[in-house]
Enzyme design. Structure first.
Site, short mmCIF file in Angstrom:
data_model
loop_
_atom_site.label_atom_id
_atom_site.label_comp_id
_atom_site.label_asym_id
_atom_site.label_seq_id
_atom_site.Cartn_x
_atom_site.Cartn_y
_atom_site.Cartn_z
N MET A 89 0.93 -1.39 0.39
CA MET A 89 -0.05 0.18 -0.15
C MET A 89 0.56 1.01 -0.38
O MET A 89 1.88 1.38 -0.01
CB MET A 89 -0.61 0.24 0.88
N HIS A 90 0.24 2.43 0.00
CA HIS A 90 0.68 4.27 -0.02
C HIS A 90 1.56 4.27 -0.86
O HIS A 90 1.75 5.82 -1.30
CB HIS A 90 1.59 3.82 1.38
N ASP A 139 -2.40 -5.29 -0.32
CA ASP A 139 -2.17 -6.23 0.04
C ASP A 139 -3.10 -6.71 1.72
O ASP A 139 -3.18 -8.21 1.83
CB ASP A 139 -0.27 -6.74 0.61
#
Length: 475
Positions: free
Chosen positions: A76-77, A233
Site C-alpha cells: 500500500m501507499h 495487500d
C-alpha cells in the site's frame, strides 16, 4: 485455475488456485528496496516486473492454458509516477519512505471535516505527502507524469494497458473520502495537487481488463486472460484468510499490521489507527500499522552476518529481556501509535556481557513490543484475550510465534496458508469472471497460547525508552 500475484515490498508472490479454492502451486521472487538517501525507501518498478514474470512462469508451467483469470494485490501507499503507457519516470516511492515530513503540515491544515472524511492520520509514505514532495522537489517530472499509481495498479496497467484504481488501495492514499467512497477531490484541490493523476476507480472484484500479448509472453500465459482490479495487500490477505466481521489478524512481513474486519466504518477519534476499505463490498477494516517488522529484523540479520537459522538459534540461547538490552525498531520512523516519521532505531543498555545473540533477541523482542503497542491502540476493536490469526511470511518460526504470543498475552492461531494476500488476489480474479470459487476458511493447524508474563517489565522499559528519547531523535 486462477492466478494471484502479490506485489510485496521485497518480493513478488505468485499463487495458483484451483476451482475448489485449494492452492496448487506457489513461488516467490525477490527484489531490493533502495535507500538513495537517509530515511528514503524506493524500488525500481522494472525489478518488480522482472520478478512478476519469473514468479508467474514458475507456478503456471503446464497449467498455463488452464488459467481463467488473474487477480492482484500489492503493498500500500506507494507512488509510481508514470507516463500514459506505464513507463516509470523515476523509482517508486514506497510506504516506508520518510522524506515528506514537512509536507504533512499541508494535510494537518485541512479543515476538520475534510480530515474526518479521510478517516486516517497524516503519515509519511502515503501518496498525498509523497506527491506534495514530488511537486516541490521534482516539478518537471510531476508536470510530465500522466499517472500517479499505487504499485499493484501500475502492474495492472502493464498487464492490460488500462490505468485504474480501486477502493482498498485508494483509501490508503489520504486522498480518498471514506464516507462518499470515492476520491476526495476537494482535498486534492485544497492540497494543490493534480486530480488528473488519479485513475478512475472500480470495485476490487471487477474485471479491469485483459492480458495483452506482450504481458502474456512475459508471464508465460495465453493472451486475453481477464485481470481483476485486485486489492491492497492487507485487504487481500483478510479475504484470502477467510476472516469475517469482528475477527482479527496479525500480519508480519516487512511491516506488521493488526487488523480487524468491520461491518461499518468506525473512525478512530484519536487518529492513532487507520480505517480502510476491505476487498468485499460493505466491509472495512481497522488497522494498527507498524512500519518496522521484517524490515528491521532483516537489517539486523544482515548487519550481524547471520543466516536466519543462526539468528534464531543464537536468540534462543538468551533469556527473555536480554539481560537489560532493549531495541527500538524504528529504522524508518513509526506509524501506530506514535505517528513519528523521525523516530529511529536504538539498542540501549549494552554491556560487556552482551553477545551477538542478545542483539538478535532484543531486535525480535523490540518488534514484538511495537506490535503490542499497536494492538493496544486498537482498544475495544480487539478485546483483551481475543485470538489473533497469523498471516504473512514473517510468522513461520515457532520460537518467534511463541515470543509474540507471550508478549501480546493472547493466543495466536496458525492457519495452513501463509500467502494470504496472493490467495485473496486469486479469489478476486475468480470473482471478476463470476466463478463461484468457495472462499475456503482454512482449518487451523495450531494455536500458540501465552505461557507466562515475563515480558511485562521489558515491555514497560521499551515504552519508557521511546518516551525518553523521542525529543532527542529530532534533527
Amino acid at each position: 485455475m486462477f492466478l494471484g500475484l502479490d506485489l510485496g515490498t521485497g518480493s513478488c508472490k505468485a499463487l495458483l488456485l484451483d476451482p475448489q479454492g485449494q492452492i496448487v502451486a506457489e513461488a516467490s521472487r525477490s527484489y531490493p528496496v533502495l535507500a538513495p538517501g537517509p530515511g528514503q525507501a524506493e524500488s525500481d518498478p522494472w525489478a518488480w516486473w522482472q520478478a512478476v514474470g519469473e514468479a508467474s512462469r514458475a507456478v503456471a508451467g503446464a497449467c498455463a492454458p488452464r488459467v481463467q483469470a488473474i487477480g492482484l494485490s500489492g503493498q500500500m501507499h506507494g507512488v509510481v509516477l508514470s507516463d500514459a503507457a506505464g513507463e516509470p519516470l523515476r523509482p517508486a516511492i514506497l510506504w516506508a519512505d520518510g522524506r515528506a515530513t514537512a509536507e504533512l503540515h499541508a494535510l494537518r491544515a485541512l479543515s476538520p471535516a475534510q480530515r474526518h472524511r479521510l478517516a486516517n492520520p497524516p503519515a509519511v509514505g502515503m501518496a498525498a505527502p509523497s506527491l506534495l514532495w514530488l511537486k516541490k522537489h521534482e516539478p518537471a517530472l510531476y508536470r510530465k507524469a500522466r499517472w500517479a499509481l499505487q504499485p499493484k495498479d501500475w502492474l495492472r496497467l502493464l498487464l492490460t494497458g488500462r490505468a485504474l484504481g480501486e477502493p482498498s488501495d485508494a483509501s490508503g492514499t489520504l486522498l480518498y473520502d471514506l464516507k462518499a467512497d470515492t476520491w476526495a477531490l476537494d482535498v486534492v484541490e485544497a492540497l494543490g495537487l493534480r486530480s488528473d493523476l488519479l485513475p478512475p476507480l472500480v470495485p476490487s472484484d471487477t474485471m479491469a481488463g485483459h492480458l495483452t500479448r506482450e504481458a502474456a509472453q512475459h508471464l508465460g500465459l495465453p493472451s486475453g486472460i481477464p485481470v481483476a482490479a485486485g486489492a491492497a495487500d492487507t485487504a487481500a490477505a483478510l479475504l484470502g484468510s477467510g476472516l469475517g466481521v469482528g475477527e482479527a489478524q496479525l500480519t508480519v512481513g516487512s511491516g506488521a499490521q493488526v487488523t480487524v474486519v468491520l461491518g461499518e466504518p468506525r473512525i478512530d477519534p484519536t487518529f492513532r489507527t487507520h480505517l480502510y476499505r476491505a476487498a468485499l463490498p460493505k466491509q472495512w477494516y481497522a488497522m494498527a500499522a507498524m512500519q518496522n517488522a521484517g524490515l528491521a529484523l532483516e537489517w539486523v540479520r544482515r548487519l550481524l552476518g547471520l543466516s536466519w537459522e543462526e539468528a534464531y538459534r543464537e536468540a534462543q540461547e538468551v533469556p527473555p529481556g536480554c539481560e537489560g538490552l532493549t531495541f527500538l525498531p524504528y529504522l524508518s520512523g513509526e506509524r501506530t501509535p506514535h505517528l513519528d516519521p523521525e523516530a529511529r532505531g536504538v539498542w540501549a543498555g549494552l554491556g560487556l556481557h552482551h553477545r551477538r545473540g542478545h542483539l538478535v533477541r532484543a531486535a525480535l523482542e523490540g518488534v514484538a513490543f511495537s506490535i503490542r503497542e499497536g494492538l493496544e491502540a486498537l482498544a475495544e476493536a480487539v478485546p483483551s484475550g481475543k485470538p489473533l490469526r497469523l498471516a504473512g511470511g514473517g510468522t513461520a518460526e515457532p520460537f518467534w510465534q511463541q515470543m509474540m504470543a507471550d508478549v501480546l498475552e493472547r493466543p495466536l492461531v496458525v492457519g495452513q496458508v501463509r500467502s494470504a494476500s496472493a490467495r485473496g488476489a486469486a479469489l478476486l480474479g475468480a470473482m471478476s469472471i463470476g466463478f463461484p470459487v468457495p472462499r475456503v476458511r482454512f482449518p487451523m493447524v495450531g494455536e500458540i497460547r501465552p505461557q507466562d508474563s515475563v515480558y511485562r517489565k521489558p515491555y514497560e522499559r521499551f515504552r519508557d525508552l521511546y518516551a525518553r528519547l523521542k525529543d532527542w531523535m529530532r534533527p
